[in-house]
Scaffold this motif. Structure first.
Motif, PDB file in Angstrom:
ATOM      1  N   THR A 271       0.872  -1.167   0.000  1.00  0.00           N
ATOM      2  CA  THR A 271       0.000   0.000   0.000  1.00  0.00           C
ATOM      3  C   THR A 271       0.905   1.212   0.000  1.00  0.00           C
ATOM      4  N   ARG A 272       0.350   2.402   0.293  1.00  0.00           N
ATOM      5  CA  ARG A 272       1.166   3.609   0.204  1.00  0.00           C
ATOM      6  C   ARG A 272       2.405   3.549   1.107  1.00  0.00           C
TER       7      ARG A 272
ATOM      8  N   LYS B 133     -11.561 -19.720  -0.296  1.00  0.00           N
ATOM      9  CA  LYS B 133     -10.461 -20.644  -0.568  1.00  0.00           C
ATOM     10  C   LYS B 133      -9.481 -20.076  -1.599  1.00  0.00           C
ATOM     11  N   VAL B 134      -9.952 -19.107  -2.375  1.00  0.00           N
ATOM     12  CA  VAL B 134      -9.130 -18.531  -3.448  1.00  0.00           C
ATOM     13  C   VAL B 134      -8.460 -17.236  -2.999  1.00  0.00           C
ATOM     14  N   GLU B 135      -8.909 -16.696  -1.906  1.00  0.00           N
ATOM     15  CA  GLU B 135      -8.548 -15.350  -1.483  1.00  0.00           C
ATOM     16  C   GLU B 135      -7.055 -15.052  -1.522  1.00  0.00           C
ATOM     17  N   LYS B 136      -6.250 -15.925  -0.929  1.00  0.00           N
ATOM     18  CA  LYS B 136      -4.827 -15.599  -0.829  1.00  0.00           C
ATOM     19  C   LYS B 136      -4.099 -15.689  -2.174  1.00  0.00           C
ATOM     20  N   ARG B 137      -4.706 -16.348  -3.158  1.00  0.00           N
ATOM     21  CA  ARG B 137      -4.084 -16.438  -4.488  1.00  0.00           C
ATOM     22  C   ARG B 137      -4.641 -15.405  -5.453  1.00  0.00           C
ATOM     23  N   LEU B 138      -5.686 -14.690  -5.063  1.00  0.00           N
ATOM     24  CA  LEU B 138      -6.331 -13.747  -5.973  1.00  0.00           C
ATOM     25  C   LEU B 138      -5.379 -12.663  -6.469  1.00  0.00           C
ATOM     26  N   PRO B 139      -4.570 -12.022  -5.609  1.00  0.00           N
ATOM     27  CA  PRO B 139      -3.642 -11.002  -6.121  1.00  0.00           C
ATOM     28  C   PRO B 139      -2.677 -11.561  -7.158  1.00  0.00           C
TER      29      PRO B 139
ATOM     30  N   PHE C 232     -11.459  -6.249   1.968  1.00  0.00           N
ATOM     31  CA  PHE C 232     -10.286  -6.989   1.501  1.00  0.00           C
ATOM     32  C   PHE C 232     -10.121  -6.839  -0.010  1.00  0.00           C
ATOM     33  N   LEU C 233     -11.232  -7.004  -0.725  1.00  0.00           N
ATOM     34  CA  LEU C 233     -11.189  -6.896  -2.181  1.00  0.00           C
ATOM     35  C   LEU C 233     -10.736  -5.496  -2.607  1.00  0.00           C
ATOM     36  N   ALA C 234     -11.258  -4.460  -1.943  1.00  0.00           N
ATOM     37  CA  ALA C 234     -10.865  -3.088  -2.265  1.00  0.00           C
ATOM     38  C   ALA C 234      -9.383  -2.884  -2.018  1.00  0.00           C
ATOM     39  N   GLU C 235      -8.866  -3.476  -0.950  1.00  0.00           N
ATOM     40  CA  GLU C 235      -7.442  -3.348  -0.625  1.00  0.00           C
ATOM     41  C   GLU C 235      -6.577  -4.036  -1.675  1.00  0.00           C
ATOM     42  N   VAL C 236      -7.033  -5.176  -2.166  1.00  0.00           N
ATOM     43  CA  VAL C 236      -6.310  -5.880  -3.226  1.00  0.00           C
ATOM     44  C   VAL C 236      -6.205  -5.002  -4.471  1.00  0.00           C
ATOM     45  N   ILE C 237      -7.347  -4.498  -4.935  1.00  0.00           N
ATOM     46  CA  ILE C 237      -7.359  -3.697  -6.160  1.00  0.00           C
ATOM     47  C   ILE C 237      -6.532  -2.430  -5.971  1.00  0.00           C
ATOM     48  N   GLU C 238      -6.708  -1.753  -4.845  1.00  0.00           N
ATOM     49  CA  GLU C 238      -5.974  -0.512  -4.605  1.00  0.00           C
ATOM     50  C   GLU C 238      -4.467  -0.751  -4.649  1.00  0.00           C
TER      51      GLU C 238
ATOM     52  N   THR D 140     -17.091   0.949   0.425  1.00  0.00           N
ATOM     53  CA  THR D 140     -15.955   0.552   1.228  1.00  0.00           C
ATOM     54  C   THR D 140     -15.177   1.780   1.683  1.00  0.00           C
ATOM     55  N   LYS D 141     -14.250   1.569   2.596  1.00  0.00           N
ATOM     56  CA  LYS D 141     -13.428   2.669   3.106  1.00  0.00           C
ATOM     57  C   LYS D 141     -12.468   3.196   2.045  1.00  0.00           C
ATOM     58  N   ARG D 142     -12.212   2.419   1.026  1.00  0.00           N
ATOM     59  CA  ARG D 142     -11.209   2.774   0.025  1.00  0.00           C
ATOM     60  C   ARG D 142     -11.826   3.268  -1.283  1.00  0.00           C
ATOM     61  N   THR D 143     -13.128   3.476  -1.311  1.00  0.00           N
ATOM     62  CA  THR D 143     -13.793   3.861  -2.559  1.00  0.00           C
ATOM     63  C   THR D 143     -13.212   5.141  -3.146  1.00  0.00           C
TER      64      THR D 143
END
Length: 534
Positions: free
Chosen positions: A5-6, A379-385, A410-416, A444-447
């Motif tokens: 992240t930043r 089950k896929v979460e940790k491999r998604l990035p 979590f998804l927003a954090e991945v994309i960001e 989300t908090k990251r929108t």
């Protein structure tokens, strides 16, 4: 793999600790009526239905055009009639925005994103003449897919499965075969050839002339690289145009089959195969087309071997995938009843977990996981990035997969994090990241940070930014962003999407924002009139 992240390392992505997820409701089992592989149980009865059905399957499905067509179809038809009228000098089909979709291994697919007038025209003229796209004349000379049958567009996934089945059957039946692929097919078709082909379908001369006019004007008069890709009517055109290949009288192979520009010749006589291959190149060459040498193959045994090597577990998963793709997900990403008849079995989940635990996931397996594991997203979460970064061409599949991710933060954090650390991203990625934002991450908090990152990224394009501007929301500075675009009066995707996105405002504020925008071009005026009625 490390994502940042930043100011901090995002260790959570690769953590081995389990995350908590809200249980999803159980999937409703489909009825027998909806569980087959048919294209649809509902007939496509109009151009609007044809367009609405196909839009989610296209490469860059901006919602701007859908809204405009649904609310202003009559206005668009009138606008097209003026474009076709030689006396209306101020009306014409506009040159279109070039866009680049993603292909495997970071290759790009060059095409255009059509504005609402040209896009509606293409769907309309093909739908009106759909009965002229006919079945093959002979079982020995077949092409598969991309026409209407029993009132619906043939499902491409079902048709391709039939094509692959024919390859398997004929590879076993005949001693020799050769597979041929036309190089850069859509980008190489010559304008006058496709117009003459359309005329030979026995379409009206008025339709032929306007069809040629539209294809000429959207490409600024250039005679090649004009046919949009990823749209079902374009695929119907491209598939039928090549009928001259299998219908050519001089070819002597026992069987010739084709799916779009993938061509297979079968015979027990190798000399006939070689002779036909040479003749085929000459036939294609007369249309300015050529074969791709890297994709030419005579190895029939390889095809049979690949099929035999697929074990029962994967074969069942691939069948499940075909059903899902054939029936699709609706705009709200709810699973239609026909997609999956039964939940994944323990053995299937074990097989998928084995894939997920591999250090390097193959692209084919990554696509399979994204398609069929939406009910097991945790089950896929940790491999998604890792999947998102390694396979940019699967970003649209990632969008569909996100419907199953319960932890939106979590998804927003991945994309960001991915957008932030990547100095260069594909237009296709940015577009589908923006689609993920609109459909899943607007609360989300990251929108706010995501909007800023996606809109101002170094690789952002007018079409990827348009995806942000069309979001019907007045928060996060989107209203001010749209106003800054509308005030320039620009007649392009930024202006058109900003106008439709302004529907988030109340009527008085909205109409004031688009009043002067509508004065700047004929197309702006059309769009402003439709939006102001909302």
């Amino acid at each position: 793999m490390h994502l940042f992240t930043r100011n901090r390392e995002l260790k959570v992505f690769m953590s081995d600790s389990p995350r908590k997820f809200i249980p999803r409701p159980k999937m409703i089992k489909p009825t027998a009526k909806t569980a087959d592989n048919s294209a649809s149980t509902l007939l496509v009865k109009s151009t609007l239905e044809f367009y609405r059905t196909d839009l989610p399957k296209t490469l860059f499905p901006l919602k701007t055009n859908l809204f405009l067509i649904e609310r202003g179809e009559a206005d668009i038809i009138d606008f097209i009639s003026r474009c076709r009228d030689e006396k209306e000098k101020s009306y014409s089909f506009l040159p279109q925005r070039r866009v680049y979709a993603a292909k495997p291994s970071h290759h790009l697919r060059r095409t255009v994103k059509l504005d609402v007038v040209s896009e509606y025209f293409l769907y309309d003229i093909v739908y009106k003449n759909k009965s002229r796209f006919r079945k093959p004349f002979s079982k020995d000379r077949e092409h598969f897919g991309y026409r209407f049958e029993e009132g619906n567009p043939i499902n491409a996934t079902v048709a391709y499965k039939a094509f692959k089945g024919a390859i398997s059957d004929y590879s076993k039946k005949y001693k020799h075969f050769i597979s041929v692929d036309v190089a850069s097919y859509f980008n190489s078709i010559y304008h006058h050839d496709v117009v003459n082909w359309f005329r030979e379908l026995d379409c009206s001369e008025d339709d032929v002339n306007s069809f040629g006019q539209m294809l000429r004007e959207i490409n600024s008069g250039r005679s090649v690289d004009f046919l949009p890709q990823g749209l079902y009517p374009s695929k119907m055109i491209g598939n039928d145009f090549l009928r001259f290949v299998e219908n050519y009288h001089g070819l002597r192979s026992s069987k010739i089959i084709r799916f779009m520009d993938d061509i297979y010749l079968f015979s027990d006589d190798e000399k006939i195969i070689t002779s036909d291959f040479i003749l085929l190149q000459i036939i294609l060459g007369e249309k300015g087309l050529s074969v791709n040498p890297q994709k030419t193959s005579r190895n029939a045994a390889q095809h049979v071997k690949m099929e035999n090597e697929i074990d029962e577990a994967k074969e069942a998963l691939l069948k499940r995938r075909r059903i899902i793709i054939a029936h699709g997900y609706d705009d709200q990403s709810e699973i239609k009843g026909a997609m999956v008849k039964f939940p994944l079995s323990d053995s299937e989940l074990m097989y998928l977990n084995k894939i997920l635990n591999q250090p390097d996931i193959e692209e084919e397996d990554a696509e399979l996981i994204l398609t069929i594991m939406r009910d097991h997203a945790d089950k896929v979460e940790k491999r998604l990035p890792d999947i998102i970064i390694r396979f940019p061409n699967l970003t649209k599949s990632v969008h569909g997969f996100c419907s199953g991710v319960n932890d939106k933060e979590f998804l927003a954090e991945v994309i960001e994090s991915i957008v932030e650390i990547s100095p260069r991203l594909l237009e296709f990625q940015l577009f589908w990241f923006a689609s993920i934002l609109e459909d899943y991450l607007m609360n989300t908090k990251r929108t706010s940070a995501l909007i800023d990152l996606l809109y101002n990224h170094n690789s952002a394009t007018p079409v990827s930014r348009a995806k942000i501007l069309e979001i019907q929301d007045s928060r996060y500075g989107l209203t001010e962003l749209r106003t800054s675009v509308l005030s320039t009066g620009q007649s392009d995707w930024l202006g058109w999407s900003a106008a439709t996105g302004s529907r988030a405002l109340k009527a008085g504020s909205r109409n004031h924002a688009i009043k002067y925008f509508g004065n700047c071009s004929q197309l702006n005026h059309l769009i402003a009139n439709i939006v102001s009625r909302e």
